[in-house]
Structure formats: C-alpha cells, structure tokens
Motif scaffolding. Structure first.
Motif, PDB file in Angstrom:
ATOM      1  N   CYS A 180      62.864   2.929 -12.183  1.00  9.76           N
ATOM      2  CA  CYS A 180      62.510   1.704 -11.470  1.00  9.76           C
ATOM      3  C   CYS A 180      61.034   1.373 -11.759  1.00  9.76           C
ATOM      4  CB  CYS A 180      62.708   1.891  -9.972  1.00  9.76           C
ATOM      5  SG  CYS A 180      62.143   0.458  -9.037  1.00  9.76           S
ATOM      6  N   ASN A 200      66.453   2.717  -4.094  1.00 10.67           N
ATOM      7  CA  ASN A 200      65.329   2.936  -3.189  1.00 10.67           C
ATOM      8  C   ASN A 200      64.686   1.624  -2.749  1.00 10.67           C
ATOM      9  OD1 ASN A 200      63.443   4.658  -1.837  1.00 10.67           O
ATOM     10  ND2 ASN A 200      61.958   4.207  -3.455  1.00 10.67           N
ATOM     11  N   CYS A 201      64.433   0.693  -3.718  1.00  5.50           N
ATOM     12  CA  CYS A 201      63.687  -0.522  -3.359  1.00  5.50           C
ATOM     13  C   CYS A 201      64.382  -1.809  -3.766  1.00  5.50           C
ATOM     14  CB  CYS A 201      62.279  -0.467  -3.959  1.00  5.50           C
ATOM     15  SG  CYS A 201      62.232  -0.848  -5.719  1.00  5.50           S
ATOM     16  N   CYS A 244      67.585  -0.574  -8.235  1.00  2.71           N
ATOM     17  CA  CYS A 244      67.079   0.649  -7.640  1.00  2.71           C
ATOM     18  C   CYS A 244      67.664   0.847  -6.232  1.00  2.71           C
ATOM     19  CB  CYS A 244      65.556   0.570  -7.570  1.00  2.71           C
ATOM     20  SG  CYS A 244      64.811   2.016  -6.813  1.00  2.71           S
ATOM     21  N   CYS A 278      58.992   0.930  -7.951  1.00  2.00           N
ATOM     22  CA  CYS A 278      58.627   2.073  -7.085  1.00  2.00           C
ATOM     23  C   CYS A 278      58.592   3.393  -7.852  1.00  2.00           C
ATOM     24  CB  CYS A 278      59.591   2.171  -5.899  1.00  2.00           C
ATOM     25  SG  CYS A 278      61.190   2.876  -6.320  1.00  2.00           S
TER      26      CYS A 278
HETATM   27 ZN    ZN Z   1      62.603   1.150  -6.928  1.00  2.86          ZN
END
Ligand code: ZN
Length: 283
Positions: A135, A119-120, A117, A138
């Motif tokens: 994901c 993002n995270c 991911c 998140c």
């Molecule tokens: Zn994520």
C-alpha cells in the motif's frame, strides 16, 4: 500424487524480488504464461494453452529453466484453446499442469480480490513478481492468503466411516467432515471441534495424513484420520442435513460407482483418504 500438487517448479523466491531479473525472465524467448479468466483456465487438446506473458503477468517460477507466468485474460479471447473450470482441468490435464492451473488460479484470484488496502482502503500495487501487494499510502504489506481447512476420515476402528451430507448437496452424496480452522486453534483442535459440532461425535485419536491445495479460490485442505466410538451421530448445526456411519461394503460399492451412495470425485483429498482406508481397513 495428490491432484493440484507437484507443479515441479522452482518458485525462485529470492530471485523474483529482483525486478531486473524478473523483467529479463519476462523477455526470455522461452517465457510463457498460464491464462485464466473468470471462466477458468485456458486449455487445448488436454494441455494448458500458454501465451507470452504480458507486462502484468505474475511470476509462478522456473520449470526446466523456462520462466512460467500467469495472466488474467480480461476483455479479449486468447488465440488458442478454451476456458475450463479448475475441476474439469483436474481431470483433463497432466498432474503437473493441473497443479500449475491451481497455483495460477489461487494467486490471480487473490490479486483480483485485494486491489485495495485492508488497512486504509487505498489502491495497492503488486510487488515481488506478484507474491505481495504494497500500500503506497500506509505502507502495509499484503501477502497471498491460504485458508486452512481440516478434513477428517473418522473410522470406528473397525469397518465403518463417518460421513455427512451438506444440506446443499443432492440426496445420496456424502463425504468426510471438514471445516475452516479458526484463529487461535491448532489443527487437531479444529478437527475435534468440527466433528463434535457437526456430528456430536467425540474423537479418540487424531493424526495428520496429507494435504492438498484446493483452489476454490485459495484453501489448503489438511487431511487427518481419526478413530471414534460409534455412538449415535446427529447433525449439530445447519451445515449438515444428514450424518452417519457407512459400512465398508457400501463404501466399496460407491467407490465402484454402484449403489445409491455417491462419494467425492477422485481428484479430491476426501476421496483419496476414503480409497486409502478401503485399501487398508481398520484404521
Ligand atoms: Zn494502506
């Protein structure tokens, strides 16, 4: 037809979200998968070499009712065929199969590069037949990328085209100017910026012509034509080693394979735009 386009597939975007439907397609006797590896797409006797889709195969669509998937071959050799780069595939395969290879190549490359991911950092999972990754940590949704690149045929409105040579290209090889679209830009703004940046040439008119999927690994070439005053073009950044106007006679010779000037290969949109201008000069 533009090479790498025209796969003649029904991508079935609504149906493919239904996992029951998708698994039934995978189990169909007519189901087959395009095979890709880090060495390219598998071909044999000038055609794609298909196999039954694995459980991990991504769904490309329905062709004449038969489900078509794409599989990434890792750690084994398929029974038939050999790997070919997508540039070779573009010249060896029938147009509809070259388009399938490009589609499979771009989609599988995206999966390999987006396992985690953005993002995270957690591991993501494929969804929607391979047209999305989710994901579990998140809950972010990630979709296949397509990177827009503008490419522009600049003429002087009469009998010459503006071409450039990238520093990493051999002597004598020239093509149309091109560059990635930046965030917050329209396509026309990107065209004007690239030509001004790379050649110091300001464009008068800019108009859209055609596009081409460019699976290296996942660009979309957006072809434009433009007219400019001749001026005195000079390379404005490190990307181009040379830039200049080329007369129609030089371009015609190059298109025939004569003379010192080398143009882009026939399957590229760059070449399609140049050939179209040669057939109908003055634009
Ligand atoms: Zn994520």
């Amino acid at each position: 037809m533009i090479v790498f386009s025209g796969a003649a597939l029904d991508r079935a975007p609504t149906l493919r979200r239904d996992t029951g439907w998708l698994e039934a397609q995978r189990a169909q006797p007519k189901a087959h998968a395009v095979l890709m590896s880090e060495r390219g797409v598998w071909i044999g006797d000038g055609r794609l070499a298909f196999e039954r889709p694995s459980a991990a195969a991504v769904f490309l669509g329905l062709m004449d009712g038969a489900p078509v998937f794409a599989d990434y071959v890792e750690g084994r050799e398929p029974e038939h065929g050999r790997p070919a780069g997508l540039r070779e595939a573009a010249t060896e395969l029938p147009a509809t199969e070259a388009a399938l290879a490009a589609y499979a190549g771009s989609l599988l490359a995206w999966h390999r590069r987006h396992r985690f991911c953005a993002n995270c950092g957690a591991a993501t999972e494929p969804r929607d037949g391979g047209h999305e990754r989710v994901c579990p940590a998140c809950k972010a949704h990630h979709f296949p990328r397509t990177d827009p690149v503008v490419i522009v045929r600049v003429s002087d409105g009469a009998d010459a085209l503006l071409l450039g040579r990238q520093a990493r290209w051999p002597e004598g090889r020239f093509s149309l100017l091109a560059g990635y679209v930046e965030p917050g830009e329209t396509l026309e703004e990107a065209v004007r910026r690239e030509v001004l940046e790379e050649a110091g040439v300001a464009l008068d008119s800019v108009s859209y012509v055609a596009s081409q999927p460019w699976p290296f690994p996942s660009s979309l070439m957006l072809g434009f034509s433009a007219v400019a005053e001749r001026g005195d073009p000079t390379p404005g950044d490190d990307e181009l080693a040379e830039v200049g106007w080329f007369e129609r006679a030089e371009l015609e010779a190059a298109a025939r394979g004569d003379g010192p000037l080398m143009l882009a290969p026939p399957y590229s949109i760059a070449r399609r735009l140049i050939d179209a201008w040669l057939a109908e000069p003055g634009r």
